[in-house]
Design an enzyme around this catalytic site. Structure first.
Site, short mmCIF file in Angstrom:
data_model
loop_
_atom_site.label_atom_id
_atom_site.label_comp_id
_atom_site.label_asym_id
_atom_site.label_seq_id
_atom_site.Cartn_x
_atom_site.Cartn_y
_atom_site.Cartn_z
N ARG A 98 104.79 48.64 36.23
CA ARG A 98 104.33 48.14 37.52
C ARG A 98 102.89 48.56 37.76
O ARG A 98 102.49 49.68 37.53
CB ARG A 98 105.17 48.69 38.66
CG ARG A 98 104.67 48.24 40.04
CD ARG A 98 105.45 48.92 41.16
NE ARG A 98 105.09 48.39 42.47
CZ ARG A 98 104.18 48.93 43.28
NH1 ARG A 98 103.53 50.01 42.90
NH2 ARG A 98 103.92 48.40 44.46
N VAL A 99 102.08 47.60 38.24
CA VAL A 99 100.74 47.88 38.71
C VAL A 99 100.70 47.54 40.18
O VAL A 99 101.10 46.44 40.58
CB VAL A 99 99.68 47.05 37.95
CG1 VAL A 99 98.29 47.29 38.52
CG2 VAL A 99 99.71 47.39 36.47
N GLY A 100 100.25 48.45 41.02
CA GLY A 100 100.28 48.18 42.45
C GLY A 100 99.08 48.74 43.19
O GLY A 100 98.28 49.49 42.64
N ASP A 101 98.97 48.36 44.44
CA ASP A 101 98.00 48.92 45.39
C ASP A 101 96.55 48.64 45.03
O ASP A 101 95.67 49.38 45.40
CB ASP A 101 98.19 50.43 45.53
CG ASP A 101 99.57 50.78 46.05
OD1 ASP A 101 99.99 50.15 47.00
OD2 ASP A 101 100.20 51.69 45.50
N THR A 137 98.10 55.11 49.51
CA THR A 137 97.16 55.76 48.61
C THR A 137 95.83 55.87 49.33
O THR A 137 95.79 55.81 50.56
CB THR A 137 97.06 54.93 47.31
OG1 THR A 137 96.17 55.59 46.42
CG2 THR A 137 96.54 53.53 47.57
#
Length: 228
Positions: free
Chosen positions: A223-226, A195
């Site tokens: 999902r929570v990511g990055d 990202t």
């Protein structure tokens, strides 16, 4: 060393201060937008990060940032973002954001207007609306097509393991089994990762960093990511 194609750095020396914008991956429009905010609009480091990441959200950089791509396995695009103010040490973040295209702006609002660090899901979108940010769909013909093609391929690839039916050849719903299978990394390639992450230093020497993403293609909903 980070490859030059993955790192855009603009440096302008003004007296004894050195504004800097560093952006991961080759997103020159986002880097330029942040740079203009610092040097022409006299914005601070936080302003620059929000401006730069917002430019990437609007441009839908690599399909990995912003609306209209990377649907989860329910067919919905959701966004995550985070911003940090090095001067105050404040942090704001948003996860699983729906119906609001500017995730980095919502993260800034969390940092500026609340004593919390992270807001998620539908309630985060309601917060965004309360803060005056526009609500709109995050889907597009592209995300709908991506989801349809994925379903036609028996939901391949996905991010399930140790479940039945076999997630390598079947769609869910899944149920747990006592086996050990592949890693999540098996489903990440050049078209399904990363990202924008941005760091800015303003003319006062203050630092801010931030990130914005729509996450992994066909991720498990929730999902929570990055986040940095």
């Amino acid at each position: 060393m980070v490859p030059i194609l993955l790192l855009n750095i603009l440096v302008f020396v003004c007296g004894d201060k050195t504004p800097i914008v560093v952006t991961t991956w080759s997103y020159p429009n986002a880097t330029k937008a942040a740079w203009i905010e610092l040097t022409q609009n006299h914005g601070n480091a936080v302003d620059a990060v929000v401006t730069g990441c917002s430019a990437c959200e609007t441009a839908q950089c690599r399909g990995a940032v912003g609306f209209g791509s990377k649907p989860d396995e329910a067919g919905n695009t959701t966004l995550d973002a985070m911003i940090m103010d090095g001067k105050t040490m404040d942090v704001g973040a948003v996860g699983c954001l729906t119906n609001t295209k500017s995730a980095i702006a919502v993260a800034k609002a969390v940092m500026k207007y609340t004593k919390h660090t992270l807001l998620v899901g539908e309630k985060a979108s309601r917060f965004a609306a309360d803060m005056g940010l526009e609500l709109s769909s995050l889907s597009s013909s592209k995300s709908e097509s991506q989801y349809s093609e994925w379903k036609q391929k028996n939901c391949q690839p996905n991010f399930w393991e140790n479940v039945t039916p076999d997630p390598s050849s079947s769609c869910g719903p899944y149920h747990p089994v006592n086996t050990t299978t592949s890693s999540i990394m098996d489903n990440i390639d050049i078209d399904n990762h990363d990202t924008i992450a941005m760091l800015a230093v303003d003319q006062n020497g203050d630092i801010s960093s931030g990130t914005s993403t729509n996450g992994l293609n066909h991720k498990i909903p929730g999902r929570v990511g990055d986040l940095l």
